[in-house]
Design a protein around this motif. Structure first.
Motif, mmCIF file in Angstrom:
data_model
loop_
_atom_site.group_PDB
_atom_site.id
_atom_site.type_symbol
_atom_site.label_atom_id
_atom_site.label_comp_id
_atom_site.label_asym_id
_atom_site.label_seq_id
_atom_site.Cartn_x
_atom_site.Cartn_y
_atom_site.Cartn_z
ATOM 1 N N CYS A 148 7.820 -2.519 7.531
ATOM 2 C CA CYS A 148 8.072 -2.320 5.937
ATOM 3 C C CYS A 148 9.271 -1.568 5.524
ATOM 4 O O CYS A 148 9.906 -0.768 6.619
ATOM 5 N N GLU A 149 9.730 -1.534 4.408
ATOM 6 C CA GLU A 149 10.939 -1.291 4.069
ATOM 7 C C GLU A 149 10.608 -0.495 2.539
ATOM 8 O O GLU A 149 9.781 -0.873 1.747
ATOM 9 N N LEU A 150 11.053 0.638 2.438
ATOM 10 C CA LEU A 150 11.170 1.379 1.250
ATOM 11 C C LEU A 150 12.684 1.253 0.835
ATOM 12 O O LEU A 150 13.364 1.971 1.336
ATOM 13 N N GLY A 151 12.895 0.840 -0.264
ATOM 14 C CA GLY A 151 14.353 0.871 -0.650
ATOM 15 C C GLY A 151 14.757 0.322 -2.054
ATOM 16 O O GLY A 151 13.993 0.642 -3.086
ATOM 17 N N GLU A 152 15.458 -0.624 -2.174
ATOM 18 C CA GLU A 152 16.099 -1.017 -3.415
ATOM 19 C C GLU A 152 15.532 -2.003 -4.438
ATOM 20 O O GLU A 152 16.105 -2.652 -4.995
ATOM 21 N N CYS A 153 14.382 -2.550 -3.763
ATOM 22 C CA CYS A 153 13.686 -3.830 -4.413
ATOM 23 C C CYS A 153 13.359 -3.060 -5.847
ATOM 24 O O CYS A 153 12.889 -2.047 -6.089
ATOM 25 N N VAL A 154 13.452 -4.284 -6.697
ATOM 26 C CA VAL A 154 13.414 -4.003 -8.116
ATOM 27 C C VAL A 154 12.078 -3.265 -8.269
ATOM 28 O O VAL A 154 10.842 -3.978 -8.058
ATOM 29 N N GLY A 155 11.918 -2.073 -9.190
ATOM 30 C CA GLY A 155 10.764 -1.468 -9.625
ATOM 31 C C GLY A 155 10.296 -0.089 -8.726
ATOM 32 O O GLY A 155 9.567 0.378 -9.173
ATOM 33 N N GLU A 156 11.246 -0.190 -7.538
ATOM 34 C CA GLU A 156 10.699 0.829 -6.810
ATOM 35 C C GLU A 156 11.617 1.996 -6.933
ATOM 36 O O GLU A 156 12.707 1.988 -7.466
ATOM 37 N N LYS A 157 10.913 3.119 -6.797
ATOM 38 C CA LYS A 157 12.056 4.474 -7.199
ATOM 39 C C LYS A 157 12.628 4.991 -5.795
ATOM 40 O O LYS A 157 11.997 4.818 -4.750
ATOM 41 N N HIS B 52 0.796 -1.144 0.014
ATOM 42 C CA HIS B 52 0.113 0.121 -0.011
ATOM 43 C C HIS B 52 0.882 1.352 -0.131
ATOM 44 O O HIS B 52 0.468 2.360 -0.417
ATOM 45 N N MET B 53 2.077 1.149 0.548
ATOM 46 C CA MET B 53 2.894 2.438 0.682
ATOM 47 C C MET B 53 4.135 2.134 -0.395
ATOM 48 O O MET B 53 5.223 2.967 -0.591
ATOM 49 N N GLU B 54 3.762 1.127 -1.351
ATOM 50 C CA GLU B 54 4.669 0.827 -2.567
ATOM 51 C C GLU B 54 5.952 0.418 -1.932
ATOM 52 O O GLU B 54 7.187 0.699 -2.545
ATOM 53 N N GLY B 55 5.825 -0.261 -0.683
ATOM 54 C CA GLY B 55 7.325 -0.731 0.023
ATOM 55 C C GLY B 55 6.860 -2.269 -0.294
ATOM 56 O O GLY B 55 6.172 -2.972 -0.956
ATOM 57 N N HIS B 56 8.048 -2.758 0.644
ATOM 58 C CA HIS B 56 8.115 -4.362 0.903
ATOM 59 C C HIS B 56 8.639 -4.869 2.293
ATOM 60 O O HIS B 56 8.869 -3.736 3.143
#
Length: 557
Positions: A548-557, A412-416
């Protein structure tokens, strides 16, 4: 000539169980044993029911011949024909760039999607060319012949807006996109909203009532393709306010539509400082920090601190931040979930200053919506890693999700889920769990397993058919294990690059791949971190806390 053996006999040069007749009729026990003799598992697998009437009219040699065909398909190319699963059990299989699981049991559309989501998947979807279409046709081509299964759910629907067909992963079907509609399909279907394949129509697509019951195929998704979640997580901390007219003054609160003195002030027009009891205090450098259990608006709290010759707490150094956090966590647990700080952007929107006038170093300008338009709560606090990845922590006691729902939550927050690269990250997550587990158990004790409040999911898992050493992070990198773990299992050590990667397994025995409970074994395909900062593999269906993490997962900005 008949020759008897223990539990078996030989007739016409063929050995088979004594419970069978060489010539029909046959009983179900005979079929099960012949299936087993061919090398298939009649318990985890299933003899294709559409074959039974024909097999009941022929002799044992022909029955074994049919079963051998099924066994051969299962062992040589699992992508060819639905009968491959019937020999052993339904297994994830990879064909091209998609990974699929066939589910023959019929359910309605919503239940099918929930089943797939619980396994980090969605209903087979986003068919954008004939190649992907042929993969499913090849796999299901004999579903009618073997199982009398004609219609299969397709992962597309217009449940949100009539006429706007959306794939499960959130992409809209646009003009010019590949389609394979039944010629009888028309765009107007007000009472039907969910997609199907129709075997008897050459695997053409159609739209049906979502309440119908059909088998389906799950398709794995990855962090770059988070699904559109239908099991909406609407856990939001709503704050309701009474409305008083005229509006209450600074030292007043509106209660039951009546203005009364704030608990920080009392009589004489709410002008006298109430002298609240302190919940705790502490000193760092030349500053003393005092925490209060009373609640107030930001303006009231600011004035109250001024009345006692102070200001709201100013965390203008990392040392002060950690000190204030520790005092708040230690003194306010059970009374509050947040505390005012001496910083605002009241002078100019977006320009944050401490009450001392010092500019605040801003966090990065995240390009994503951190609450998913209100579908998930605001995070409790965040930390950053040495390589600029950000971790977001949620301290709600009842925010407990299975692995698939946790992935959806972060999507939902475009994270993983977190991909842990070093001991600093691991320690912060373990400390977070250790600091909150007692509070969580008090606030929400009704959970069946003590691990629940001590643990959170991390972004590591394996497919059901893969061995333990294939555990990998959600960015596709194979996970590292302790050297003794490889040695004890007789496995080769990983490559030099993998062996240098950080790990914190609770070894021995983790990861062990299975949990025994009451004589029953439960497969463990997902991984979590515990409050002792150690990792363990766990059943993906269990419910744990979320980071949750926002980072370097493929496809994330």
């Amino acid at each position: 000539m008949w020759i008897l053996f223990k539990d078996q006999m030989m007739c016409y040069g063929l050995r088979f169980p004594t419970v069978c007749n060489y010539f029909p009729p046959h009983n179900s026990t005979c079929f099960d044993l012949l299936y087993q003799q061919a090398g298939c598992n009649y318990i985890l697998g299933e003899i294709p029911p559409q074959l039974i009437p024909g097999l009941n009219t022929t002799h044992v040699r022909e029955i074994l011949y049919e079963f051998d065909i099924i066994k051969n398909h299962a062992d040589t190319n699992i992508t060819m024909g639905l009968q491959a699963e019937s020999c052993y059990q339904p297994l994830w299989f990879k064909s091209g760039n998609v990974t699929l699981l066939v589910v023959r049991n019929g359910t309605n559309y919503t239940e099918a999607l929930e089943f797939c989501l619980d396994r980090d998947a969605v209903i087979f979807n986003e068919i954008n060319d004939t190649g992907i279409q042929k993969i499913i046709e090849r796999k299901l081509y004999n579903s009618v012949e073997y199982f009398n299964l004609n219609d299969w759910w397709l992962g597309i629907d217009d449940l949100d807006t009539e006429g706007d067909l959306i794939w499960n992963i959130g992409d809209k079907l646009l003009p010019g996109d590949y389609v394979n509609w039944n010629p009888m399909y028309f765009g107007f279907h007000p009472t039907d909203d969910c997609g199907i394949f129709e075997a008897d129509q050459g695997w053409k697509w159609n739209i049906r009532d979502c309440a119908e019951s059909h088998p389906f195929v799950c398709q794995k998704y990855f962090c770059r393709y988070p699904p559109r979640v239908m099991k909406e997580i609407m856990k939001i901390n709503f704050i309701t306010k009474d409305t008083c007219m005229p509006p209450c003054l600074l030292h007043e609160n509106c209660v039951n539509n009546t203005c009364v003195c704030s608990e920080l002030y009392y009589d004489y027009n709410c002008s006298w400082n109430a002298g609240l009891y302190a919940a705790g205090d502490g000193r760092i450098g030349n500053k003393t920090f005092v925490t209060f259990k009373g609640t107030a608006t930001y303006e009231q709290a600011t004035e109250y601190c001024a009345d006692i010759w102070g200001t709201l707490a100013v965390p203008n150094t990392a040392e002060k931040h950690e000190f204030i956090l520790s005092k708040a966590t230690g003194n306010l647990t059970g009374f509050a979930t947040a505390m005012w700080l001496g910083m605002t952007d009241l002078d100019k929107e977006g320009v944050w200053k401490f009450v001392t006038g010092e500019l605040v170093n801003l966090p990065p300008d995240f390009v994503t919506n951190l609450t998913g338009d209100g579908k998930i709560p605001w995070y409790s606090y965040n930390t950053s890693s040495s390589d600029k990845r950000w971790h977001f922590y949620y301290d709600e006691a009842d925010l407990l999700l299975n692995k698939s729902a946790a992935v959806d939550f972060c999507a939902h927050m475009e994270g993983h889920l977190p991909i842990i690269r070093d001991d600093d990250e691991n320690t912060r997550m373990g400390d977070f769990l250790a600091a909150n587990q007692a509070k969580w158990k008090l606030a929400y004790p009704g959970v069946p397993d003590r691990v629940t409040h001590e643990s959170a999911w991390i972004g590591m898992s394996r497919e059901a058919h893969e061995p333990l050493q294939n555990l990998k992070w959600d960015d596709g990198i194979i996970a590292n294990m302790p050297t003794l773990w490889y040695n004890w299992r007789g496995l080769s050590l990983p490559s030099e690059n993998i062996s240098k990667m950080y790990h914190s397994w609770n070894y021995p025995p983790e990861p062990d791949g299975v949990r025994l409970l009451g004589g029953v074994s439960y497969d463990e395909f997902c991984v979590a971190i515990k409050s002792n900062k150690k990792w363990f593999d766990w059943e993906c269906s269990n419910k744990l806390h979320v980071i949750c993490e926002l980072g370097e997962c493929v496809g994330e900005k």
